[in-house]
Design a protein around this motif. Sequence first.
Motif, PDB file in Angstrom:
ATOM      1  N   UNK A 286      33.009  34.402  46.572  1.00 38.93           N
ATOM      2  CA  UNK A 286      33.595  35.538  45.839  1.00 38.93           C
ATOM      3  C   UNK A 286      33.208  35.459  44.371  1.00 38.93           C
ATOM      4  N   UNK A 287      33.296  34.243  43.827  1.00 37.55           N
ATOM      5  CA  UNK A 287      32.958  34.050  42.411  1.00 37.55           C
ATOM      6  C   UNK A 287      31.477  34.361  42.178  1.00 37.55           C
ATOM      7  N   UNK A 288      30.624  33.866  43.075  1.00 39.33           N
ATOM      8  CA  UNK A 288      29.175  34.029  42.895  1.00 39.33           C
ATOM      9  C   UNK A 288      28.753  35.495  42.999  1.00 39.33           C
ATOM     10  N   UNK A 289      29.336  36.230  43.953  1.00 37.34           N
ATOM     11  CA  UNK A 289      28.849  37.585  44.241  1.00 37.34           C
ATOM     12  C   UNK A 289      29.642  38.683  43.546  1.00 37.34           C
ATOM     13  N   UNK A 290      30.873  38.374  43.126  1.00 37.16           N
ATOM     14  CA  UNK A 290      31.728  39.421  42.568  1.00 37.16           C
ATOM     15  C   UNK A 290      32.341  40.293  43.647  1.00 37.16           C
ATOM     16  N   UNK A 291      32.217  39.885  44.919  1.00 31.97           N
ATOM     17  CA  UNK A 291      32.843  40.627  46.024  1.00 31.97           C
ATOM     18  C   UNK A 291      34.244  40.050  46.235  1.00 31.97           C
ATOM     19  N   UNK A 292      35.277  40.907  46.140  1.00 35.07           N
ATOM     20  CA  UNK A 292      36.646  40.389  46.266  1.00 35.07           C
ATOM     21  C   UNK A 292      37.117  40.297  47.699  1.00 35.07           C
TER      22      UNK A 292
END
Length: 471
Positions: A286-292
């Motif tokens: 989540x942190x790496x991709x910005x996908x929540x």
Amino acid sequence: SPTPDDPLFKHIDDHQHEYIQRLKDWVAIESDSSDPSKRDQVLHMMQVTKDYILQIGGTVEMAELGEQEYSSGKKLPLPPVILAEFGNDTNKPTVCFYGHMDVQPAKKADGWKTDPYVLEEKDGNLYGRGTSDDKGQILALLHAVESAKKFGLPVNVKLFIEGMEEVGSNGLEQLVEDKKDTFFSNVDYIVVTDTPWLSTKPGITYGARGNCYFFIEVEGARRDLHSGGFGGTVYEAMSDLVYLLGVLADVNGKILIPGIYDDVLPLNEQEKDLYKDLVFDLKDLKRDTGVNTFLHNTKEELLMHRWRFPSLSIHGIEGAFSGSGTKTVIPAKVIGKFSIRQVPNMNPSVVEKQVSDYLESKFAERKSPNKMKVSMVIGAQPWLANMSEPQYLAAQKAVKRVFNVDADMIRAGGTIPIAKNFEDVLGKGVMLLGVGGPDDAPHGQNEKISVYNYIEGTKLYASFLKELPSF
Ligand SMILES: NCC(=O)N[C@@H](Cc1c[nH]cn1)C(=O)O
Ligand SMILES: [Zn+2]
Ligand SMILES: [Zn+2]
């Protein structure tokens, strides 16, 4: 490193600045295989790779593949494939490494922080197109061979390096068949040097998904039309295309094409066990991709949908207005692009028919007078190996030696189009041993490889060469 005194490892550490400089030189060559205007750069990249292999003592044959013909009738030379050899001692095992020197498209305007073709070193990372996929991994291997040679190569090494992997490995299957009884005749193992680890822990990859890539072409007029003059009076090609793209999958990623899941290998308890010990944190992803919010909430479910279930992705629309600003146009002809990652035991020709039948019936239902054509432009098969073969055991020992941990045994969600062909045509065991990191962003903006993965990965390949004869 747990064995800092190893002279081989010391040699690698001592040469790391030179290794980074070479990656910088190679990243500067814009070897984008999907862009016809850059084909000369791909050819140049193959030549530069050949020259370096000669410099470190290999022999090289460049196998010509002829021409690539586009649907427009335009023809371009296919880049030659490098067939290289270091040693041919019949008392030693022979391992053939495969990788590619072409890259995916990249432009600063896509949102890169730096020029994608100028390698930037920042905070222990090396940024640039191809740093991870696949120039950095190939260079880690070549530097490993060059270093191991200084101490006596315990195996014969062959290299099979192409320049069209990112667009489906055109002409490569035929070349493997043609070279079966010559170049490949003494090869015992095939190792693909093009895959990331699942986490910061090294991984050894025993499966990859296939990919069927489709174009849907919809044509409504001879030229683009003013939407003031023609809006409300014509059947718009873009509306047809958006409708067709919209009926491919539901919001949860379920593919709506009838029969598509029929051949998927059922999941059994033994396979479920393979996921238990893998180190993988959804929070990191989540942190790496910005996908929540992902489609799946547990490690097991998410990885299974990355590795062992099919997925459908929509990639783009050629011919549509995509610039900033407000062009008031009705595009005359648009081409929608999507692909289906396939898994064992799916078959590209079955998928091709299922997709064409479905889209044709949906288009007929819509009763649009526009012209619609579906074509499958890439049909790469999925691949799954037996991980108890000797090359896997040697790779596990090499991981333990360099990193002092047990390797993760993993699969790849991406595709190595030639992997299954190697196995089918040559009857040899295939393994993916990559040194990419989990957050390298291959194909995306700000692709990178860490200096750690690049240099310790070089040691991993060198150790693998040392370990292989014992298994
Ligand atoms: N590094 C492997 C990789 O990125 N392979 C491509 C190959 C491909 C599949 N369909 C079109 N190209 C990938 O996207 O998986
Ligand atoms: Zn690759
Ligand atoms: Zn790639």
